[in-house]
Enzyme design. Sequence first.
Site, PDB file in Angstrom:
ATOM      1  N   GLN A   1       7.381   6.598   5.961  1.00 25.81           N
ATOM      2  CA  GLN A   1       6.419   7.416   5.217  1.00 25.81           C
ATOM      3  C   GLN A   1       6.945   7.648   3.800  1.00 25.81           C
ATOM      4  OE1 GLN A   1       6.816  10.482   8.456  1.00 25.81           O
ATOM      5  NE2 GLN A   1       4.649  10.762   8.060  1.00 25.81           N
TER       6      GLN A   1
ATOM      7  N   HIS B   1       2.955   4.786   2.919  1.00 24.78           N
ATOM      8  CA  HIS B   1       2.421   5.539   1.783  1.00 24.78           C
ATOM      9  C   HIS B   1       2.732   4.863   0.452  1.00 24.78           C
ATOM     10  CE1 HIS B   1       2.561   9.231   4.661  1.00 24.78           C
ATOM     11  NE2 HIS B   1       1.455   8.535   4.812  1.00 24.78           N
TER      12      HIS B   1
ATOM     13  N   CYS C   1      -6.408  -5.116 -13.080  1.00 21.96           N
ATOM     14  CA  CYS C   1      -5.957  -6.511 -12.982  1.00 21.96           C
ATOM     15  C   CYS C   1      -4.741  -6.677 -12.063  1.00 21.96           C
ATOM     16  CB  CYS C   1      -5.661  -7.084 -14.366  1.00 21.96           C
ATOM     17  SG  CYS C   1      -4.144  -6.471 -15.127  1.00 21.96           S
TER      18      CYS C   1
ATOM     19  N   CYS D   1      -5.472  -5.443 -20.023  1.00 21.34           N
ATOM     20  CA  CYS D   1      -6.916  -5.259 -19.789  1.00 21.34           C
ATOM     21  C   CYS D   1      -7.366  -3.823 -20.045  1.00 21.34           C
ATOM     22  CB  CYS D   1      -7.284  -5.684 -18.369  1.00 21.34           C
ATOM     23  SG  CYS D   1      -6.840  -4.481 -17.113  1.00 21.34           S
TER      24      CYS D   1
END
Length: 234
Positions: A90, A108, A119, A144
């Site tokens: 976790q 997680h 992207c 981007c």
Amino acid sequence: MQDASKIVAFTGAGISTESGLSDFRSKGGLWDRYRIVTFQEFLSSHGNRIEYWSMRRELIPGLLAARPNPAHYCLARLEEEGKLSGIITQNIDGLHQAAGSQRVIELHGTNMTASCLDCNRQWPIYDIMQRLTAGDLDPHCEQCSGLIKPDTVSFGQSMPAVAMEQAYQAASCCDLLLMIGSSLEVQPANRFPLVAHQSGARMIFINRNVTPYDHLASVKFTESAGQVMRALLA
Ligand SMILES: [Zn+2]
């Protein structure tokens, strides 16, 4: 453990406290001092993202400085010896990999990298920390201009499907589940020890506090994870 040939470890924040990382769910922890910014909030405004990243700026330097402790190294050794088939964690601190573990399933996600949400370009978290420190408080992708977010699973963000499937496979095929340092309170991660138990695996719990599934474990240790693991391996 001697009889077992397919041990699976299930680890939570408690395994990393001996590496100096406090459980940030605990009292006085980061989550007491910062509002939780959900994934939807992160997407929706510049102000929310600044809030999100200011919490990370406190969290990440500790993660980058932390080193594995004997409990992490013992699990890596069990894998090397062919006894341990994988770790379901976790944690987002990358300490299992730093100790040498190869088969780590991160339920997680991880805080050690960040990605562009558009992207998928990925950076080491250190690079993003440098941008934050230089005053870029809501970093965007240079390629981007998409939003950049650590590769952790935020509240409101769906669990990584591949990791969930791998964890299910690992838990249902093991003959011994070694649970270290989880309160087993966070869903849906806490179902994996149950999956192992229902598939016939024995369970060893190493955790300071009481968990809802203690009665299903063959043995429960409340001492430090590092001490117990070293003793078990010896
Ligand atoms: Zn991008």
